[in-house]
Motif scaffolding. Structure first.
Motif, PDB file in Angstrom:
ATOM      1  N   THR A   1      99.245  28.191 -34.909  1.00 14.82           N
ATOM      2  CA  THR A   1      99.929  28.358 -36.174  1.00 14.82           C
ATOM      3  C   THR A   1      98.886  28.381 -37.288  1.00 14.82           C
ATOM      4  O   THR A   1      97.736  27.985 -37.088  1.00 14.82           O
ATOM      5  CB  THR A   1     100.889  27.202 -36.441  1.00 14.82           C
ATOM      6  N   ARG A   2      99.333  28.802 -38.469  1.00 17.46           N
ATOM      7  CA  ARG A   2      98.422  28.848 -39.612  1.00 17.46           C
ATOM      8  C   ARG A   2      97.887  27.442 -39.924  1.00 17.46           C
ATOM      9  O   ARG A   2      96.726  27.257 -40.284  1.00 17.46           O
ATOM     10  CB  ARG A   2      99.180  29.420 -40.808  1.00 17.46           C
ATOM     11  N   ALA A   3      98.740  26.442 -39.728  1.00 15.35           N
ATOM     12  CA  ALA A   3      98.314  25.061 -40.003  1.00 15.35           C
ATOM     13  C   ALA A   3      97.175  24.643 -39.079  1.00 15.35           C
ATOM     14  O   ALA A   3      96.205  24.012 -39.495  1.00 15.35           O
ATOM     15  CB  ALA A   3      99.498  24.110 -39.839  1.00 15.35           C
ATOM     16  N   MET A   4      97.278  25.010 -37.784  1.00 12.73           N
ATOM     17  CA  MET A   4      96.206  24.668 -36.836  1.00 12.73           C
ATOM     18  C   MET A   4      94.913  25.359 -37.224  1.00 12.73           C
ATOM     19  O   MET A   4      93.841  24.754 -37.214  1.00 12.73           O
ATOM     20  CB  MET A   4      96.578  25.131 -35.427  1.00 12.73           C
ATOM     21  N   LEU A   5      95.010  26.659 -37.544  1.00  9.57           N
ATOM     22  CA  LEU A   5      93.793  27.388 -37.909  1.00  9.57           C
ATOM     23  C   LEU A   5      93.186  26.799 -39.171  1.00  9.57           C
ATOM     24  O   LEU A   5      91.966  26.685 -39.292  1.00  9.57           O
ATOM     25  CB  LEU A   5      94.107  28.871 -38.132  1.00  9.57           C
ATOM     26  N   ASP A   6      94.038  26.400 -40.118  1.00 10.87           N
ATOM     27  CA  ASP A   6      93.504  25.808 -41.344  1.00 10.87           C
ATOM     28  C   ASP A   6      92.801  24.502 -41.053  1.00 10.87           C
ATOM     29  O   ASP A   6      91.755  24.202 -41.641  1.00 10.87           O
ATOM     30  CB  ASP A   6      94.635  25.576 -42.353  1.00 10.87           C
ATOM     31  N   LYS A   7      93.367  23.700 -40.142  1.00  5.46           N
ATOM     32  CA  LYS A   7      92.710  22.432 -39.794  1.00  5.46           C
ATOM     33  C   LYS A   7      91.347  22.716 -39.173  1.00  5.46           C
ATOM     34  O   LYS A   7      90.341  22.076 -39.523  1.00  5.46           O
ATOM     35  CB  LYS A   7      93.593  21.643 -38.833  1.00  5.46           C
TER      36      LYS A   7
END
Lengths: 513, 68
Positions: free
Chosen positions: A470-476
């Motif tokens: 997800t975008r959240a994982m990639l951002d992390k």
């Protein structure tokens, strides 16, 4: 247009930036220091001041021919062992976008490991080849796989030629042929064996193989086993390939100057260590001009590139019939195991009886075949949902986002803009170990690669973007990479990117459509 | 506070030194050996400079006829 000029799609940007010179100097210095200490430790082991953990011969056998070649393992013994805890980490969940690792510690500097019993949970997986996210255990999606397991069991207990040709294999092959847009396909139980066992069936003595510099070991092994002459051209370099083709066609075989029986160009769709895409339209043009054959290994690119996930042929707009032998694996984008070879019906029929893998290797297991069938149906949209296309688009979006953010942060990234394999260059041997350990502490699992899989000065961390991220994982991951990049000083890129965003969406000149 | 920040900064520089020279991969006693060798060589260079620099500087000035 009315004439036969083929219309190819434009290629995304490639980037292979070179690091500043001091980085190469420091890399060699680091290797030099560790090598000197390696010699010193070997001396201590030989003298007996230090315990030797490796296999050694018994006292009675010391006068015989040596069984264990001491020097060849120098690199393994003195460099790899010191940072060995970054590889072969035991995983105790499915390799989806997040996974669990078993925690292990070592008391004697990585010679032996002990499990503490704890599990490191929800580590973000940036290393598995799970491009479309089909490595999942959702019971709804896997219902057909469970049914087939109940129907067929798990083992096939025979080779394809004897009693191992199940109707599920026939279904899989016709589906694979439809998916790729070719006449016919054949599947094998193991991806590596598909290359190494089928190239000898296609070429033999008196044939010429022109193989890319960075081809995978399976292709090199298959080429060597075949007995054909092998010549290597520089990676993705069309001038080098054309020079070799010209010389081959003009001079023929080495001593007799007879024409070559066959000239086979072997390339890969995506090169997994560089993240670069093959120059397919140029190679097809060269192949037609010099009348050679093309063997395209789409292990990493099938399902991962192309607007509908059909691979590099669709990505570049090349007709699949122009590629003589289309090979690929089901391990990466389909979440299963095995490989396929596709092409014209005569080719596949010939391979069914002449390939070592078909005649002697055991057939693909039915649940695995069903997993591939359901994954392919999902991508093609045959199962009635748009889940497959959503995943393909999500992968393309994740790839572009991840690559763009990493480049603007100042890391050196290799490869083409559209390839989901992202190598991030670390160069120095000390930083390779530090990077992997630090990322694990931040709950992100990465794969780092050094010599001998890469050139000695170009050690790297290789990220595999997945549609399941997800975008959240990639951002992390990106946030942690940013911090770690500053902490370890691995942001070597000298391309300055503007902090201002694009101010306009349209161009101020007319575009022809 | 200032000492805490300075200590953190020095600690980070030492970490960079370990990474760049690949001492990060070596065991603690090997790091001690390498650091002792480096410090002793550097120390010898500094001492030699301290002992001989005045003579060298006087010789240069004498050559350029700045002093007699």
């Amino acid at each position: 247009m009315g004439n036969n000029v083929p219309h190819y799609r434009p290629r995304g940007e490639d980037s292979f930036e070179q690091a500043p010179l001091y980085v190469a100097v420091l890399t060699y210095m680091g290797f030099g220091i560790v090598t000197l200490f390696g010699y010193f430790r070997d001396f201590l082991r030989a003298v007996g001041l230090e315990k030797c953990h490796l296999a050694q011969e018994r006292e009675e056998q010391k006068d015989f021919v040596p069984l264990y070649q001491d020097f060849e393992n120098f690199y393994t013994r003195n460099l790899y062992m010191r940072v060995r805890d970054n590889w072969n980490r035991p995983i105790c969940s499915l390799p989806g976008p997040v996974f669990d690792l078993m925690e292990r510690v070592s008391d004697d500097y990585n010679w032996t490991f002990k499990f503490t019993g704890k599990t490191i949970e929800n580590v973000i997986n940036m290393g598995s080849y799970n491009y479309l996210g089909f490595a999942e255990n959702n019971t709804d999606f896997l219902k057909t796989v469970a049914d087939k397991t109940r129907e067929y069991g798990v083992g096939v207990c025979s080779t394809r030629q004897e009693l191992g040709n199940l109707d599920i294999h026939e279904e899989l092959e016709s589906l694979a042929a439809k998916f790729l847009g070719v006449e016919s396909a054949m599947t094998f139980g193991m991806g590596f064996a598909t290359n190494s066992m089928n190239v000898p069936a296609l070429v033999g003595k008196g044939c010429l193989i022109l193989s890319d510099e960075l081809n995978h070991t399976s292709l090199i092994l298959g080429a060597r086993l075949s007995g054909a002459t092998i010549r290597v051209f520089k990676h993705n370099n069309m001038q080098s390939l054309e020079k070799l083709l010209r010389e081959a066609v003009c001079s023929g075989q080495p001593r007799t100057h007879r024409p070559w029986r066959k000239i086979l160009i072997m390339v890969e769709g995506i090169y997994s260590m560089e993240g670069s895409l093959v120059r397919l339209p140029e190679i097809v043009a060269l192949k037609k001009k010099y009348k050679a054959y093309l063997y395209l290994d789409e292990a990493h690119s099938i399902g991962a590139v192309g607007p509908t996930g059909r691979g590099v042929t669709e990505h570049f707009g090349v007709d699949p019939a122009d590629v003589d032998v289309l090979m690929g694996t089901f391990t990466k984008s389909f979440g299963a195991a095995g490989g396929y070879i596709a092409g014209s019906k005569e080719l596949v029929d010939y391979l069914r009886s002449h390939s070592h893998s078909a005649v002697y290797a055991s057939a693909m297991s039915p649940p695995v075949a069903e997993q591939i069938i359901r994954a392919m149906k999902c991508i093609m949209g045959v199962d009635g949902t748009s889940e497959g296309q959503r995943r393909v688009k999500q992968l393309a979006e994740n790839t572009r986002y991840f690559r763009a953010r990493l480049q603007e942060m100042g890391f050196i990234i290799y490869g083409n803009q559209d390839s989901p394999v992202v190598p991030l260059l670390l160069y120095l041997p000390g930083k390779v170990g530090a990077f992997s350990r630090a990322m694990l502490k931040r709950n992100i699992g990465v794969v780092v690669v050094g010599f001998p899989a890469t050139p000695i000065t170009e050690a790297r961390a290789r990220f595999c973007v997945s549609a399941a991220h997800t975008r959240a994982m990639l951002d992390k991951v990106l946030l942690n990479l940013d911090e770690l990049g500053d902490l370890l000083l691995v942001k070597f890129s000298r391309h300055k990117s503007s902090p201002r965003p694009e101010l306009f969406d349209e161009v101020d000149f007319e575009l022809d459509t | 506070m200032a000492f805490g920040d300075a200590w953190k900064q020095i600690s980070w520089f030492y970490y960079q030194y370990l990474l760049v020279t690949a001492l990060y991969m070596l065991e603690p006693w090997e790091r001690t050996v390498f650091n002792s060798l480096l410090i002793s060589v550097a120390g010898m260079a500094v001492y030699t400079g301290y002992v001989f620099m005045p003579q060298h500087i006087m010789a240069i000035l004498h050559y350029f006829e700045v002093v007699q």
